[in-house]
Scaffold this motif. Structure first.
Motif, PDB file in Angstrom:
ATOM      1  N   ASP A  83       0.546  42.655 -31.076  1.00  0.00           N
ATOM      2  CA  ASP A  83       1.753  43.108 -31.772  1.00  0.00           C
ATOM      3  C   ASP A  83       2.755  43.565 -30.723  1.00  0.00           C
TER       4      ASP A  83
ATOM      5  N   ILE B  38       9.306  38.382 -37.548  1.00  0.00           N
ATOM      6  CA  ILE B  38      10.093  38.930 -38.659  1.00  0.00           C
ATOM      7  C   ILE B  38      11.541  38.956 -38.178  1.00  0.00           C
TER       8      ILE B  38
ATOM      9  N   ASP C 191       8.572  41.799 -34.207  1.00  0.00           N
ATOM     10  CA  ASP C 191       9.451  42.329 -35.250  1.00  0.00           C
ATOM     11  C   ASP C 191      10.875  42.379 -34.714  1.00  0.00           C
TER      12      ASP C 191
ATOM     13  N   ASN D  63       6.091  45.173 -30.489  1.00  0.00           N
ATOM     14  CA  ASN D  63       7.148  45.851 -31.251  1.00  0.00           C
ATOM     15  C   ASN D  63       8.157  46.496 -30.310  1.00  0.00           C
TER      16      ASN D  63
ATOM     17  N   SER E 254       9.578  56.454 -41.090  1.00  0.00           N
ATOM     18  CA  SER E 254       9.300  55.047 -41.400  1.00  0.00           C
ATOM     19  C   SER E 254      10.548  54.174 -41.353  1.00  0.00           C
TER      20      SER E 254
ATOM     21  N   LYS F 168       8.944  42.649 -45.991  1.00  0.00           N
ATOM     22  CA  LYS F 168       8.474  41.907 -44.813  1.00  0.00           C
ATOM     23  C   LYS F 168       7.560  42.761 -43.933  1.00  0.00           C
ATOM     24  N   SER F 169       8.039  43.957 -43.580  1.00  0.00           N
ATOM     25  CA  SER F 169       7.255  44.836 -42.701  1.00  0.00           C
ATOM     26  C   SER F 169       5.983  45.314 -43.389  1.00  0.00           C
ATOM     27  N   THR F 170       6.065  45.556 -44.696  1.00  0.00           N
ATOM     28  CA  THR F 170       4.868  45.991 -45.433  1.00  0.00           C
ATOM     29  C   THR F 170       3.790  44.917 -45.378  1.00  0.00           C
TER      30      THR F 170
ATOM     31  N   ASN G 140       3.450  44.093 -40.832  1.00  0.00           N
ATOM     32  CA  ASN G 140       3.124  45.223 -39.947  1.00  0.00           C
ATOM     33  C   ASN G 140       2.150  46.218 -40.559  1.00  0.00           C
ATOM     34  N   GLU G 141       2.226  46.391 -41.901  1.00  0.00           N
ATOM     35  CA  GLU G 141       1.406  47.411 -42.548  1.00  0.00           C
ATOM     36  C   GLU G 141       0.144  46.850 -43.224  1.00  0.00           C
TER      37      GLU G 141
ATOM     38  N   GLY H   6      18.463  44.714 -38.322  1.00  0.00           N
ATOM     39  CA  GLY H   6      17.624  44.845 -39.511  1.00  0.00           C
ATOM     40  C   GLY H   6      18.341  44.522 -40.800  1.00  0.00           C
TER      41      GLY H   6
ATOM     42  N   SER I  75      13.617  52.018 -39.790  1.00  0.00           N
ATOM     43  CA  SER I  75      13.901  51.264 -38.572  1.00  0.00           C
ATOM     44  C   SER I  75      15.133  51.865 -37.913  1.00  0.00           C
TER      45      SER I  75
END
Length: 956
Positions: A689, A890, A859, A691, A491, A649-651, A654-655, A523, A493
């Protein structure tokens, strides 16, 4: 110590697009290599300097070892002098195994295991009492002291709360010479024959000795022999029962609960490893999660019948054994397979899901006699689970998985460890609780821990705690305070993974090493950038050379030496256009210098878009560290989601948001993080998306195949007169189809040499010389170019070459528009950076006809991009929004953040200190926020004055 040259001298480097360059890199300095994307930075740093260092290292191996590795090809360079041992810290080196965590990568978890094995205190999982262990001499002394003058039985427990008739056990005990056993609290004579109820649980102990504790000459010898025999028979546990008492006292050589007698084996580091059978949870095998069948996926619509396909895994009704059994179940429970599933009796649903075995009779209305039926049904749920666990086929496993949910293991509750391991504690915390803490919280826990421990613990733990604390400090120094040790490496980056490796290298305290890093600032919020640069400076100051491929303004300004490669990208790059101190940049006419000195800039837009008045509202998000977040996203605007690393942010995007939207528009199966409700999805047509995952994992994948333009090019070649005469179809020009491709390399252009425990090496095919096609196919030409020549063209060249073919030109133009004009059509996807792969995906989406009502999610699209590349990318994204689409980004890069129409800032901190909406609105509005870290840097970009009351609040 080996004395190297003062400089690293590279002469005649020609790797990829490098144009025979000579460069001098000072040793023991922080050197930044910068330039446009595709200009040749990585070719110099990784494919030349690191590749040569790796080759020289492998040459030091014995001939025997080298035969397993093969020979690494020398990079195309005349000479490299002054090269010390090289370590590359890239973004793609982290293990994707579900068993790899931040703790295992950094070795902190290994030291924790050692700490708990040597200094942990054990507690009973039954009573919570502190576990005890005794030597035989201690047991003997305790019996003499506590039972002086009393009659006792010394017992060896052999069965603890288990069912069975135990006839063979009683026979075996008798053969060993014992005559009495204690069964369920009652002492009986086994010589008279023993029978126990096989369906009840029993406790059985052998009566080893019966004696009165009176201090005589032979008592010591008798006790020693009895204790030794009892320990042997009772697996290192014995019981002492006073005559007339009902409760026995336990003694053990292992750790033991004094009340219940349960014992733990002597702890070792593997006792606390979720990768070892000694420590892993037996239910989830140390993964922390299991897959369970989801009833709602089996019966997605309970309003339809079984016959109409209501049982999703079985589909529509057909004549098969499964449906025949279901019809039998329907007869037994009095329902029809044409009934809606919601009307099927609950008992029947249980049989359908979990199976049943039953015989029954039914009156036949037509024959007037009784007929016998038999249900032998495994159950859909059991069948799916068995297929998932036992099927050898990947496709069958994938099919089964589609009806299952990944859930936290109910046995270990996600801790991955068995219950015995979780009941060892240090300062009242078990190892799983420590692994769950943020690095910053973990640092607080270990602060002064040694003083809080007991005497013997202090001596044992002191050195181990020092090692752990040192490694924690290095993680804090590179801005990873928000991660926890149990965070899976899968998980992470690319930037996080790279900074973890950087922290590990700082901790190793090597000297005289050349470190090469690939954009470590990815990041990372501006707030944490300073800590990262200080870590690199620390690496330099202890006597190492540090080369960083980077675009970050702060990193360039703090470097000891800057090398700028250009002037453009691809074939128009590969030259050293400036080198020297950062302050010398102003003396050069380069793109980097222009942006660093302010001659060029990415301008703040004059007006912010107000959108189309519609919005998407996502409420009650609680995934990971999100604290019941509700966010409103205005549509028809360019939205920026900002915040420090690990803030959530990603949670959130993206999640949570993306899986919800993907399921709504495209029936995506990824389960979103927990949320309460979402409104406004009807205002958008689709979600895309974009990515940074690779566009392909083999050399066969390339921009031409990914964007679909290669299909059009093949059709064009098939229409040429020569191809028509020979009867060649478009498939002839595919390197994935037999007939036209080179069969030596199977159309790959390269042969793969497996390096066993090193990454595979790709060597150019000796038959086709990397052209991928056979001679006959290459004879077909369009405007003088073969299909291989076309694949070798840069996007810029191909745009001009196919100018008169609209279908092809339009797709190529979009790749050019996103700043990828320098890559070739057939460039292997394995050689594309994450940022380049992301822009290829963006170009693919841009080339499609859009409805003007699409929701794009990107992202960190600035990964790997120079200032000029960012300007080009933002022009493309602005065109998307101008057509009415919504673009959500993001991002940490201030040049991008200042161009947003609307910002959502998440914070305040990373990890547990984050997960809240700190500020939202236009950049000008967010910049005025007093507590936002992003706002402080945004004010500098927007040239706003800082309110006086904020001077200390934001700590900048």
């Amino acid at each position: 110590m080996i004395k190297y040259e003062e400089n690293i001298e590279v002469q005649g480097a020609r790797v990829h697009n490098l144009k025979n360059i000579d460069v001098t890199i000072p040793r023991e300095k922080l050197v930044v290599i910068t330039g446009l994307s595709g200009s040749g930075k990585s070719s110099l740093a990784f494919d030349t300097i690191y590749a040569e260092g790796q080759r020289r290292y492998i040459e030091t191996f014995s001939a025997y070892a080298r035969q397993f590795l093969g020979g690494l090809e020398r990079p195309d360079v005349d000479k490299i002098d002054g090269l010390s041992p090289v370590i590359a810290i890239e973004q793609k080196t982290t293990s994707k195994s579900p068993r790899s965590t931040v703790g295992t990568i950094t070795e902190i978890y290994d030291f924790l295991r050692l700490l708990f094995a040597r200094a942990g205190l054990a507690y009973s999982y039954n009573t919570g009492e502190k576990m005890v262990s005794y030597s035989d001499e201690q047991i003997k002394a305790l019996i003499k002291a506590d039972y002086d003058g009393k009659k006792i039985n010394i017992l060896a427990p052999v069965i603890k709360s288990r069912k069975g008739h135990y006839r063979e056990l009683f026979q075996q005990i008798g053969k060993q010479g014992f005559v009495k056993v204690r069964v369920d609290g009652e002492v009986v004579d086994i010589t008279k024959g023993m029978k126990v109820d096989r369906y009840k649980t029993h406790d059985i102990e052998i009566v080893i000795d019966r004696l009165k504790v009176i201090d005589t000459d032979d008592l010591d010898k008798r006790l020693s022999e009895s204790i030794n025999t009892a320990m042997y028979s009772g697996d290192d546990v014995l019981m002492v029962l006073e005559e007339g008492a009902s409760i026995a006292r336990y003694f053990s050589r292992d750790l033991m609960c004094p009340t219940t007698g349960i014992s733990y084996p002597v702890p070792e580091p593997n006792t606390f490893s979720f990768n070892s059978p000694k420590g892993m949870c037996p239910n989830c095998s140390g993964l922390g999660h299991v897959y369970e069948v989801n009833e709602n996926k089996i019966f997605p619509d309970k309003k339809i019948s079984i016959k109409s396909g209501g049982i999703a895994p079985l589909g529509d009704y057909k004549k098969s054994w499964a449906f025949k059994q279901i019809e039998t179940i329907a007869q037994r429970y009095d329902f029809k397979i044409t009934d809606a599933i919601e009307n099927v009796p609950e008992e029947a649903m249980n049989v359908l899901l979990y199976g049943g075995h039953e015989s029954f009779e039914v009156d036949s209305k037509t024959l007037g006699v009784k007929r016998n039926y038999k249900i032998e049904y495994e159950g859909i749920s059991h069948f799916i689970k068995n297929q998932f666990e036992q099927a050898g086929s990947t496709s069958i496993k994938r099919w089964a998985k589609s009806y299952m949910d990944k859930v936290i293991c109910p046995t270990c509750e996600g801790s991955r460890l068995r219950k015995e391991s979780l009941n060892f504690k240090i300062d009242e915390k078990n190892i799983a609780e420590l692994a769950h803490l943020d690095i910053s919280e973990l640092a607080d826990f270990f602060e002064g821990l040694n003083q809080r421990l007991e005497g013997s613990q202090q001596i044992i733990a002191e050195e181990i705690i020092k090692e752990i604390s040192t490694r924690i400090r290095f993680l804090l120094d590179v801005g990873l305070d928000y991660l926890s040790l149990n965070r899976g490496s899968k998980s992470l980056s690319g930037g996080e993974a790279q900074r973890i490796r950087l922290a590990t290298q700082i901790g190793s305290q090597l000297v005289g090493v050349l470190y090469i890093l690939d954009e470590p600032s990815i990041g990372l919020h501006q707030r944490d950038n300073d800590r990262l640069i200080k870590s690199l400076e620390a690496l330099r100051d202890i006597g190492n050379s540090v080369i960083v491929v980077e675009h970050d303004r702060d990193m360039i300004e703090r470097a000891d030496h800057v090398i700028d490669i250009g002037p453009r990208a691809g074939r128009h790059g590969g030259e050293i256009i400036s080198e020297g101190l950062p302050k010398d940049l102003k003396n050069f006419q380069t793109l980097t210098a222009d942006y660093m000195t302010g001659k060029k800039e990415i301008a703040v837009p004059q007006n912010r878009r107000t959108g189309n008045g519609k919005k998407i509202t996502l409420s009650g998000c609680t995934g990971n560290n999100l604290k019941n977040v509700t966010v409103t996203i205005p549509l028809g605007q360019m939205i920026g989601v900002t915040g420090v690393s690990g803030s959530g942010k990603s949670t959130l995007i993206n999640e949570t948001l993306y899986p919800i939207m993907n399921a709504h528009y495209f029936n995506g199966v990824k389960k979103p993080m927990p949320y309460k409700k979402i409104k406004g999805l009807e205002h958008v047509d689709k979600v895309i998306d974009i990515n940074q995952s690779p566009i392909g994992r083999t050399p066969r994948s390339n921009p031409a195949t990914y964007t679909g333009v290669f299909g059009e090019i093949r059709s064009l070649f098939a229409k040429t007169p020569e191809a028509a005469i020979r009867g060649y179809k478009p498939g002839r020009f595919s390197f994935n189809v037999k007939g036209g491709r080179c069969e030596t390399c199977g159309g790959g252009g390269v042969r793969v040499i497996e390096m066993n425990f090193l990454p595979d090496v790709y060597v150019e095919c000796e038959t086709c010389n990397g052209k991928r096609f056979n001679r006959e196919t290459l004879e077909i030409r369009y405007k003088g170019k073969s299909i291989a020549d076309v694949l070798d063209m840069t996007i810029n060249e191909a745009v001009d070459f196919f100018e008169l073919i609209p279908k092809i030109h339009r797709k190529l133009k979009t790749i050019q528009d996103v700043g990828l004009g320098y890559i070739t059509l057939g460039q292997q996807s394995t050689t594309l950076s994450g940022g380049e792969a992301q822009r290829v995906k963006l170009a693919t989406e841009l080339s499609k006809l859009n409805t003007g009502n699409t929701f794009y999610i990107l992202d960190e699209p600035t990964t790997g991009l120079h200032f000029e590349d960012i300007r080009v990318l933002m022009e493309v994204l602005n065109r998307l929004v101008d057509k009415g689409n919504t673009v959500l980004i993001i991002e940490h890069n201030m040049d991008v953040i200042k161009m947003m129409d609307y910002l959502i800032d998440i914070g305040y901190e990373g990890g547990r200190g984050g997960g809240m909406i700190v500020a939202k609105g236009t950049p000008e509005k967010v910049a005025k926020d007093k507590k936002s870290y992003t706002a402080a840097y945004l004010r500098k970009e927007l040239a706003l004055k800082k309110p006086k009351s904020e001077q200390e609040a934001i700590g900048v």
